[in-house]
Design a protein around this motif. Structure first.
Motif, PDB file in Angstrom:
ATOM      1  N   ASP A  71     139.467  22.605  32.300  1.00  0.00           N
ATOM      2  CA  ASP A  71     139.979  22.401  33.657  1.00  0.00           C
ATOM      3  C   ASP A  71     139.779  23.657  34.500  1.00  0.00           C
ATOM      4  O   ASP A  71     139.365  23.572  35.667  1.00  0.00           O
ATOM      5  CB  ASP A  71     141.454  22.020  33.621  1.00  0.00           C
ATOM      6  CG  ASP A  71     141.687  20.619  33.082  1.00  0.00           C
ATOM      7  OD1 ASP A  71     140.733  19.816  33.091  1.00  0.00           O
ATOM      8  OD2 ASP A  71     142.820  20.337  32.650  1.00  0.00           O
ATOM      9  N   GLU A 116     137.559  25.992  33.967  1.00  0.00           N
ATOM     10  CA  GLU A 116     136.123  26.137  34.187  1.00  0.00           C
ATOM     11  C   GLU A 116     135.669  25.272  35.360  1.00  0.00           C
ATOM     12  O   GLU A 116     134.782  25.655  36.125  1.00  0.00           O
ATOM     13  CB  GLU A 116     135.354  25.778  32.921  1.00  0.00           C
ATOM     14  CG  GLU A 116     135.529  26.801  31.803  1.00  0.00           C
ATOM     15  CD  GLU A 116     134.700  26.459  30.576  1.00  0.00           C
ATOM     16  OE1 GLU A 116     133.489  26.725  30.608  1.00  0.00           O
ATOM     17  OE2 GLU A 116     135.265  25.921  29.616  1.00  0.00           O
ATOM     18  N   GLY A 117     136.295  24.110  35.519  1.00  0.00           N
ATOM     19  CA  GLY A 117     135.991  23.265  36.665  1.00  0.00           C
ATOM     20  C   GLY A 117     136.409  23.901  37.973  1.00  0.00           C
ATOM     21  O   GLY A 117     135.710  23.783  38.989  1.00  0.00           O
ATOM     22  N   GLY A 154     133.884  26.495  38.749  1.00  0.00           N
ATOM     23  CA  GLY A 154     132.658  25.856  39.207  1.00  0.00           C
ATOM     24  C   GLY A 154     132.733  25.365  40.633  1.00  0.00           C
ATOM     25  O   GLY A 154     131.693  25.234  41.303  1.00  0.00           O
ATOM     26  N   ALA A 155     133.945  25.093  41.131  1.00  0.00           N
ATOM     27  CA  ALA A 155     134.110  24.644  42.510  1.00  0.00           C
ATOM     28  C   ALA A 155     134.005  25.787  43.506  1.00  0.00           C
ATOM     29  O   ALA A 155     133.813  25.551  44.703  1.00  0.00           O
ATOM     30  CB  ALA A 155     135.461  23.941  42.669  1.00  0.00           C
TER      31      ALA A 155
END
Length: 237
Positions: free
Chosen positions: A200, A202-203, A206-207
């Motif tokens: 989560d 890492e997401g 990434g955003a």
């Protein structure tokens, strides 16, 4: 017990009582330095590998010389000391909320971090890292708009396990976008975590960032005789 244990410093702070202790471990035959927050252990000189790798991995992701670096959280000084060992580092701002922790290093109570405070590249800034990001004041008290090539952060146990509720907003897309505004283009944000890689989080990275990677740092645990692991996230703006 006096020869085997010594409390070098203690102070009540807004987040609890912070203490620095030194003890002799008879089984390992070494001096161990530990930082506690109330009854909770924050860090130990027995386990410096991931704090060292935080600086090495973060700076390895950068090219070029004359790097300006921020370390969030001074602690025992392993991350900051390792950053200074990189000859490309031109300046280092260490942001630490607790004045007493800065004083430990000015008094050179920690032999493995010797020379950190005296290095002419180092600025020890007494400030709340998370407030500096949220309020947009930046990390250099003499240059609020200054940008950096790398920000290396080691304060909370992990993005999910923070030392104070006020830190939680930093680990959101909005908080990390504010942090990214203090980086040069292609700058790096690196974060230490005591937890395994978090998909989560890492997401969230990434955003906000162009790319990111979670490095699992494994090291021998002399207390258990086995192996332990931390995570170092490295993200490029």
């Amino acid at each position: 017990m006096g020869a085997r244990f010594e409390e070098l410093a203690w102070r009540e702070t807004p987040i609890g009582a912070v203490s620095l202790r030194r003890r002799r471990d008879p089984a390992l035959g070494v001096e161990v330095y530990e930082v506690k927050l109330d009854d909770e252990y924050l860090m130990s000189s027995l386990f410096p590998v991931a704090e060292i790798e935080l600086a090495r991995l973060g700076l390895a992701a950068l090219s070029g010389d004359d790097l300006d670096v921020v370390v969030g959280g001074l602690g025992l000084g392993f991350t900051a000391r390792t950053a200074l060992d990189d000859d490309r580092v031109r300046s280092l701002v260490v942001v630490e909320a607790i004045e007493d922790v800065i004083d430990w290093h000015r008094r050179e109570l920690l032999p493995f971090a010797a020379g950190l405070a005296a290095d002419p590249r180092t600025l020890l800034a007494r400030a709340d890292f998370f407030a500096a990001v949220a309020e947009g004041t930046g990390f250099d008290p003499d240059d609020p708009g200054r940008r950096f090539h790398a920000v290396l952060l080691d304060v909370d146990h992990s993005p999910r396990n923070v030392l104070h509720p006020s830190h939680a907003g930093f680990y959101t897309p909005e908080g990390l976008r504010r942090l990214a505004g203090h980086l040069h283009p292609d700058g790096v944000f690196a974060l230490w975590s005591d937890d395994p890689p978090d998909a989560d989080f890492e997401g969230v990275l990434g955003a906000v960032f162009r790319s990111s990677r979670a490095h699992v740092v494994r090291f021998p645990n002399p207390l258990t005789g086995g192996e332990s692991a931390n995570t170092v996230y490295v993200a490029h703006r």
